[in-house]
Design an enzyme around this catalytic site. Structure first.
Site, PDB file in Angstrom:
ATOM      1  N   CYS A 119     -25.201  53.399  61.581  1.00  0.00           N
ATOM      2  CA  CYS A 119     -26.384  54.194  61.917  1.00  0.00           C
ATOM      3  C   CYS A 119     -26.204  54.593  63.361  1.00  0.00           C
ATOM      4  O   CYS A 119     -25.858  53.751  64.205  1.00  0.00           O
ATOM      5  CB  CYS A 119     -27.658  53.368  61.746  1.00  0.00           C
ATOM      6  SG  CYS A 119     -29.139  54.167  62.405  1.00  0.00           S
ATOM      7  N   CYS A 169     -25.854  61.652  61.725  1.00  0.00           N
ATOM      8  CA  CYS A 169     -26.794  60.725  61.098  1.00  0.00           C
ATOM      9  C   CYS A 169     -26.112  60.165  59.859  1.00  0.00           C
ATOM     10  O   CYS A 169     -25.696  60.926  58.976  1.00  0.00           O
ATOM     11  CB  CYS A 169     -28.064  61.475  60.710  1.00  0.00           C
ATOM     12  SG  CYS A 169     -29.220  60.468  59.756  1.00  0.00           S
TER      13      CYS A 169
HETATM   14  N1  DGL Z   1     -29.653  57.718  62.988  1.00  0.00           N
HETATM   15  C1  DGL Z   1     -29.864  57.687  61.582  1.00  0.00           C
HETATM   16  C2  DGL Z   1     -28.618  57.191  60.860  1.00  0.00           C
HETATM   17  O1  DGL Z   1     -27.550  57.284  61.425  1.00  0.00           O
HETATM   18  C3  DGL Z   1     -30.975  56.976  60.965  1.00  0.00           C
HETATM   19  C4  DGL Z   1     -32.120  56.390  61.578  1.00  0.00           C
HETATM   20  C5  DGL Z   1     -33.300  56.682  60.709  1.00  0.00           C
HETATM   21  O2  DGL Z   1     -33.813  57.791  60.836  1.00  0.00           O
HETATM   22  O3  DGL Z   1     -33.674  55.814  59.896  1.00  0.00           O
HETATM   23  O4  DGL Z   1     -28.684  56.732  59.742  1.00  0.00           O
END
Ligand code: DGL
Length: 285
Positions: free
Chosen positions: A194, A78
């Site tokens: 993301c 993440c």
């Molecule tokens: N998948 C997460 C990231 O890479 C974020 C998505 C979220 O929860 O806002 O930042």
């Protein structure tokens, strides 16, 4: 006395939801013999709107779940959590004395983008939390101080992916608006900052143009994980295929349904894990 990480143990991976499955997908392809345990904190999605202190608290809580289940390495799949919490999480895990390493997605992805660009103009699309942290600026400029980085916060883009609903014209307009500053800056390389964004990778590629190379967290991190396991002598001795399993904090059926599209492999069972309410808890800097 905590025991040292075992080579036969699983690699722990986590994200706010299904986005990190794009990273897990790459890891399953690059390291087919390894076992993986994935935690999706879907009850507290989106992380992109959270404060750094909340992201630190959530990350610690999930890392503790992974460590309790014997993870030999923790991959923060993440970008929002990596940007705001990697340093704190690394210290938290080191403090437990378990000898487990923590790897985040921002560094490997930034290095790959810098290696890829020819014009020195790189764009990054990421959540508001990630952009506000300045983590990509630091990582990209550390790799090459002459690169021009254009960062755009994309508040709704992860939601489009997490919903799993068909992409609408309104979604396309939103994505077009997010891509506009990158087009104006004539970037030749765009970091999908993301782990949810590869799901809308085709849409972003079309809006940015075929000449722009898209860099994703998954491709960048797989080699880094391989390296970490190998230097720490933690590569599994198994020669056959490993297994993978899932925990999520929200609705397990919904997670399994959307998740299988991200993973592009069968998901199997998803178990619900209840975490103590950390929605308001914060770990100060
Ligand atoms: N998948 C997460 C990231 O890479 C974020 C998505 C979220 O929860 O806002 O930042």
């Amino acid at each position: 006395m905590p025991t040292a990480p075992q080579s036969t143990a699983p690699i722990g991976v986590f994200d706010s939801g299904v986005g990190g499955l794009t990273v897990l997908h790459e890891l399953l392809v690059a390291l087919p013999q390894e076992d993986f345990l994935y935690v999706g904190d879907s009850a507290r999605f989106p992380y992109g709107d959270r404060t750094p202190a909340q992201l630190r608290a959530f990350s610690r809580q999930i890392a503790d779940v992974l460590l309790e289940r014997g993870a030999k390495l923790i991959v923060v799949a993440c970008n929002s959590a990596t940007s705001s919490a990697l340093q704190d999480l690394t210290a938290h895990v080191a403090h437990s004395g378990c000898g487990v390493d923590v790897i985040g997605v921002v560094g490997p992805e930034s290095n790959l983008a810098v290696a890829q660009t020819r014009s020195g103009r790189i764009g990054v699309l990421a959540t508001p939390a990630t952009v506000a942290s300045g983590a990509y600026e630091r990582a990209v400029l550390a790799a090459d101080p002459l690169v021009k980085l254009t960062s755009v916060a994309c508040p709704q883009l992860a939601r489009i992916s997490q919903d799993g609903a068909p992409i609408t014209e309104a979604d396309v307009d939103l994505a077009r608006m997010y891509c506009a500053p990158l087009r104006e800056a004539h970037v030749d390389t765009a970091i999908l900052g993301c782990t949810h964004y590869p799901f809308v990778g085709a849409l972003l590629q079309r809006l940015l143009g075929p000449q722009v190379a898209l860099i994703t967290s998954g491709t960048a991190i797989a080699r880094r994980v391989q390296h970490a396991l190998s230097t720490r002598e933690l590569i599994t001795p198994r020669t056959g295929e490993g297994s993978y399993s899932f925990l999520c904090t929200g609705d397990a059926d919904a997670f399994a349904e959307v998740g299988s599209r991200f993973l592009q492999l069968p998901m199997g069972a998803v178990d619900h894990v209840e975490l103590a309410d950390a929605s308001t808890s914060e770990v100060p800097a």
